[in-house]
Design an enzyme around this catalytic site. Structure first.
Site, short mmCIF file in Angstrom:
data_model
loop_
_atom_site.label_atom_id
_atom_site.label_comp_id
_atom_site.label_asym_id
_atom_site.label_seq_id
_atom_site.Cartn_x
_atom_site.Cartn_y
_atom_site.Cartn_z
N ALA B 165 0.82 -1.22 0.00
CA ALA B 165 0.00 0.00 0.00
C ALA B 165 0.85 1.26 0.00
O ALA B 165 0.40 2.31 -0.41
CB ALA B 165 -0.89 -0.02 1.24
N LYS B 166 2.06 1.15 0.51
CA LYS B 166 3.00 2.29 0.60
C LYS B 166 2.32 3.53 1.17
O LYS B 166 2.59 4.64 0.76
CB LYS B 166 3.65 2.55 -0.76
CG LYS B 166 4.47 1.35 -1.24
CD LYS B 166 5.40 1.68 -2.39
CE LYS B 166 6.26 0.48 -2.76
NZ LYS B 166 5.52 -0.61 -3.41
N ARG B 167 1.45 3.33 2.15
CA ARG B 167 0.77 4.44 2.79
C ARG B 167 1.71 5.21 3.71
O ARG B 167 2.68 4.65 4.23
CB ARG B 167 -0.42 3.94 3.63
CG ARG B 167 -1.51 3.22 2.85
CD ARG B 167 -2.15 4.11 1.81
NE ARG B 167 -3.43 3.57 1.35
CZ ARG B 167 -3.62 2.85 0.23
NH1 ARG B 167 -2.62 2.60 -0.58
NH2 ARG B 167 -4.84 2.42 -0.09
#
Lengths: 352, 352
Positions: B165-167
């Site tokens: 997700a690389k949030r």
């Protein structure tokens, strides 16, 4: 001396143009020529006034972009829409729509947002749903986001809708995120994370009707950890956020790139605005986070007092925990608009 | 001399412990004591072997964390589960489930994923859906993701499911993302973006049964833009990715933090592994991106040849564009597992 300017121009604009002599450059308005003087290569002046190399570079970039286009620097259809939204509402206020079930006085996220939007339409120029809060509610939360976007479109079509997503991923994934945010969700603009560099940013920039705000210097304490590190470059030492701002300026070939810079860090805001004199800035951190509003307006807007979105989320939408939450939100939004406009007017940059 | 070690310890472990003399430290196994010698403050040795200060710091950190816990360094329930998944499948392979309708030989994303999962179960230890590709398909795409996760749980319950997700966002938003990814989606682990610093990372770390891979050094060309910048620190100049790895080590109080480091950059992989000898690494970039597999295994795994997930997405799931796509995916996954295991065996680190 002109050699230094030429080198700057070549470097920044990938053009062989030369800086012309004389005339008075004014930020934010087209100018016919620019007088840059390199007293020594490391000491540059614009119209006789000493300026930091980065500022000169910003001027030179702006000048040549404008000249090439025969008009203001790369004003994309997105920045035109943004400017129109501000002018129509006489407002730089952006409302963050961050629904938190523990703080909302009604159960339905959509009803909550709808009431806030209806009460603040005409007072604010933009709405910014942060996707985190909708994703935390699962698919029903995302359905509420979908309905919220549709409601803003219907009820206040001039408003800019910013998807606060802070997405960032490598090439094919970045393309997929751009598709999701612009085509599926239909946002007018998004926030993104440029940690992955150029090929993670450019897929978002393809459609110049859509705005892209790169998270450059945040409003939170942790943003100092990596964004403020001092780096060594060919141009000498500088903070990483400044380096990112310079990179964004180079990547912004369509004029639809902006920056997120926090109101809690006025020094950085000032420095980044000097590097990017015309970009739209999305400025979080006033309200609940305690940023200095006057500084945010004065340092964050462009030379005309425009190209800035001052965001408040919790300070507006949770102004009251009672049934009057929407009216309270409208009051807070109006108060923020008035405070901002007082600063603009004091600087002779009020609305026409 | 011990003063230097004490200073390192105080700094890294926030503890007043002193390094004990003698015994042979071995990576990846508990050790009773550690002999660090500072020949001069800037020249350190471990068991008589010269080591870079960062490496020593890593050792000292590891040593004291282990000693405090009376066992291996902070092995969280997440890292235990990850190790178990690898051991059971004799595999470090992670399959990226990135559905692209223009490349899938069937219409339904769920059917596509289901077939891939059924064919590769037992060959791979982890699945990594990248959320970008599901979001690009709107709510139906997210429903397919939901069904995919449920299918993996049912059909191969030992496998680790990583939400790519690389949030990354500030405090309350990061909390909301953590809730979305771990509680709503139910991922075992996620990828996150640490650009916003400590308070954007720590909300993800609260539950030690869940893994968190910070995007430290990417596999894409643009990752050089900001991740490789040279920064000045109290410890002298270093690349920013190294600084981030050191910061992550400090933030990792529960042993559930890992790093994303690309297989395309073996030098960086080696350097980061030296700084973080025990963390799990998620390593993208072999397969379609052309990373060097042997280097990825050798440099990316820990001293035991474990704590690494070698990811391939397109190279596995699009191995065939025909109806045999699932069988082709299984063949590619098996080929990757075999190639990895050959490297491990050559280094005497094969599976029991």
């Amino acid at each position: 001396m002109i050699g230094v300017v030429r080198a700057l121009v070549r470097r920044e604009c990938h053009s062989e143009g030369v800086a012309e002599e004389s005339s008075n450059p004014q930020f934010g308005r087209p100018f016919a020529s620019l007088r840059v003087t390199a007293v020594v290569p490391s000491r540059l002046e614009i119209s006789g006034r000493p300026r930091a190399p980065e500022t000169v570079r910003g001027f030179v970039y702006t000048f040549f972009t404008w000249r090439q286009q025969g008009q203001r620097r790369a004003m994309s259809r997105f920045t035109q829409r943004l400017e129109q939204a501000s002018t129509e509402t006489k407002s730089l206020v952006c409302v963050g729509l961050d629904p938190d079930p523990t703080r909302m006085p009604v159960d339905s996220v959509y009803e909550f947002n709808q009431a806030i939007v209806d009460a603040t339409a005409g007072i604010v120029c933009a709405y910014k749903p942060n996707l985190a809060f909708y994703e935390a509610l699962g698919l029903p939360g995302l359905e509420d986001l979908h309905k919220t976007i549709a409601h803003i479109r219907d009820s206040t079509p001039g408003a800019i809708i910013i998807g606060d997503a802070k997405r960032g991923d490598i090439g094919p994934s970045a393309q997929a995120y751009a598709k999701a945010l612009f085509q599926v969700w239909g946002f007018d603009a998004v926030t993104i994370n440029a940690w992955g560099g150029e090929d993670t940013v450019t897929p978002f920039l393809e459609d110049e009707t859509k705005g892209v705000f790169v998270w450059c210097r945040g409003s939170n304490p942790g943003s100092a950890d990596f964004q403020d590190v001092r780096i060594t470059t060919d141009d000498g030492p500088m903070a990483l956020y400044r380096n990112m701002a310079l990179a964004c300026q180079q990547w912004d070939t369509k004029g639809n790139l902006g920056l997120v810079v926090g109101a809690t860090v006025p020094e950085q805001l000032k420095e980044i605005r000097a590097v990017c004199p015309n970009m739209p800035f999305l400025i979080p951190g006033v309200g609940a986070q305690g940023g200095d509003l006057e500084a945010a307006v004065r340092l964050g807007s462009d030379s005309r007092g425009r190209a800035a979105l001052i965001n408040s989320s919790r300070g507006i939408i949770y102004a009251s925990s009672g049934r009057d939450f929407a009216q309270a939100a409208a009051r807070e939004a109006e108060k923020l608009r008035t405070s901002i406009n007082q600063v603009l007017e004091a600087d002779d940059k009020g609305w026409p």
